[in-house]
Enzyme design. Structure first.
Site, PDB file in Angstrom:
ATOM      1  N   ASP A  54      77.764 -83.864  16.004  1.00  0.00           N
ATOM      2  CA  ASP A  54      77.718 -84.268  17.402  1.00  0.00           C
ATOM      3  C   ASP A  54      78.393 -83.164  18.211  1.00  0.00           C
ATOM      4  OD1 ASP A  54      77.680 -86.011  19.767  1.00  0.00           O
ATOM      5  OD2 ASP A  54      79.824 -86.269  19.387  1.00  0.00           O
ATOM      6  N   ASP A  56      79.601 -83.515  22.027  1.00  0.00           N
ATOM      7  CA  ASP A  56      80.595 -83.932  23.006  1.00  0.00           C
ATOM      8  C   ASP A  56      81.834 -84.530  22.348  1.00  0.00           C
ATOM      9  OD1 ASP A  56      78.650 -83.144  24.722  1.00  0.00           O
ATOM     10  OD2 ASP A  56      78.042 -85.163  25.314  1.00  0.00           O
ATOM     11  N   ASP A  82      78.839 -84.449  44.561  1.00  0.00           N
ATOM     12  CA  ASP A  82      77.965 -85.451  43.939  1.00  0.00           C
ATOM     13  C   ASP A  82      78.266 -85.592  42.452  1.00  0.00           C
ATOM     14  OD1 ASP A  82      76.472 -86.136  46.271  1.00  0.00           O
ATOM     15  OD2 ASP A  82      75.427 -84.234  46.084  1.00  0.00           O
ATOM     16  N   ARG A 118      60.744 -76.957  37.856  1.00  0.00           N
ATOM     17  CA  ARG A 118      61.452 -75.703  37.571  1.00  0.00           C
ATOM     18  C   ARG A 118      60.900 -75.082  36.283  1.00  0.00           C
ATOM     19  NH1 ARG A 118      65.597 -74.221  41.466  1.00  0.00           N
ATOM     20  NH2 ARG A 118      66.239 -76.163  42.460  1.00  0.00           N
ATOM     21  N   THR A 161      72.685 -83.907  19.664  1.00  0.00           N
ATOM     22  CA  THR A 161      73.324 -84.216  20.937  1.00  0.00           C
ATOM     23  C   THR A 161      72.340 -84.758  21.956  1.00  0.00           C
ATOM     24  OG1 THR A 161      74.514 -83.206  22.806  1.00  0.00           O
ATOM     25  CG2 THR A 161      73.001 -81.791  21.585  1.00  0.00           C
ATOM     26  N   LYS A 206      69.361 -90.480  17.432  1.00  0.00           N
ATOM     27  CA  LYS A 206      69.933 -89.397  16.631  1.00  0.00           C
ATOM     28  C   LYS A 206      69.599 -89.590  15.157  1.00  0.00           C
ATOM     29  CE  LYS A 206      73.867 -87.880  19.438  1.00  0.00           C
ATOM     30  NZ  LYS A 206      75.315 -87.587  19.428  1.00  0.00           N
ATOM     31  N   ASN A 232      79.234 -94.668  18.872  1.00  0.00           N
ATOM     32  CA  ASN A 232      77.853 -94.562  19.335  1.00  0.00           C
ATOM     33  C   ASN A 232      76.977 -93.886  18.291  1.00  0.00           C
ATOM     34  OD1 ASN A 232      78.347 -95.724  21.862  1.00  0.00           O
ATOM     35  ND2 ASN A 232      78.888 -93.758  22.779  1.00  0.00           N
TER      36      ASN A 232
END
Length: 304
Positions: A54, A56, A82, A118, A161, A206, A232
């Protein structure tokens, strides 16, 4: 005659020759011949075992998608205010527990709408720059060492991820890893449509990605290892033969202890205190930051 020693042969240069270029050439050849050329053997490939990390809070301090969003804000894709506003909303969502107020289908459908239209290459280039500017110094050296140990054993190492696969691949490349499994965005004619292919790479997704990769690459999942900081990722952690909790949250720490899993914590008390609140706030970004930014953008009628 002057004899110039070589390994296995000798060069003869007339003593009276005072040609600097010739003597320099001979000297260079002699030095090259004398150089140690033995290269340490590469580890024998272990083709059926691999490691899955993982990102993060496991490989990197905080949430990669947050730093990605921050970098894009600096490039005027949206504003830093924001981003901060959404981080606070996500903090309240996770800590207060107001799940009922969040439409996860909207989050999913809007996940990458802010890059709609984009060019893929434009976002890849921005991702390269953002990694160097904001992410490189946030890699946990301890986790990086764990990944290297697998590489040294001849095993392949993938990141798994929720961050966009383009960014995930850049992180993997920068760390010298095999590759990455990340959230896949739909691309038409070299440009992002703003829609996802399937779901975000989170939870069960995942595990499904790891299964699919294992089948394609001929991996024996019982010989594979997975690393994460959060419950998670229990579907992925439970899928492999060895699960390791890295910088675990309280729930995963409890699960790891009950199941006899190895726990690695590379946070010092001071660092944990320093990044604790931001980490809680931004960890949720992996599952919804982009959708939230899109909602903010639409509410404020941004021109892009």
């Amino acid at each position: 005659m002057v004899r110039v020693p070589f390994r296995g042969r000798a060069a003869r240069v007339p003593a009276e020759v005072d040609d600097h270029e010739t003597r320099a050439l001979v000297a260079g050849e002699a030095s090259a011949a004398a150089a140690e050329t033995d290269v340490p053997e590469a580890p024998a490939p272990d083709r059926t075992a691999a490691a899955f990390f993982d990102v993060d809070n496991t490989m990197m301090m905080g949430a990669s998608i947050f730093w990605f969003a921050r970098g894009l804000a600096a490039r005027k894709y949206f504003t830093g205010r924001d981003v901060a506003s959404f981080v606070w909303q996500q903090f309240k969502f996770r800590v207060v527990g107001t799940e009922g107020a969040v439409d996860m289908h909207t989050v999913r459908d809007n996940a990458l709408a802010f890059v709609a239209g984009r060019p893929v290459e434009e976002i890849k280039q921005a991702s390269e720059e953002i990694y160097d500017e904001l992410m490189a110094d946030r890699i946990w050296s301890g986790t990086r060492l764990l990944a290297q140990q697998h590489l040294d054993a001849g095993q392949r190492v993938w990141l798994v991820t929720a961050t966009p696969v383009e960014l995930a691949a850049i992180i993997a490349h920068r760390l010298g890893l095999t590759g990455a499994l990340g959230t896949v965005a739909e691309v038409v004619d070299g440009k992002f449509t703003g829609r996802l292919v399937g779901e975000m790479m989170h939870g069960e997704a995942k595990a499904q990605a790891v299964r699919a990769l294992a089948e394609r690459e001929g991996l024996d999942l019982s010989r594979c290892t997975a690393y994460s900081d959060s419950t998670n990722d229990m579907p992925m952690l439970s899928l492999v033969g060895t699960a390791v909790a890295v910088n675990p949250d309280s729930e995963l720490k409890a699960v790891a202890r009950s199941r006899g899993w190895v726990v690695k914590d590379f946070r010092t008390g001071r660092k944990a205190a320093k990044i604790g609140v931001p980490t809680v706030g931004v960890a949720a970004l992996s599952g919804g930051v982009v959708g939230g930014l899109v909602a903010l953008r639409r509410r404020n009628r941004w021109p892009f």
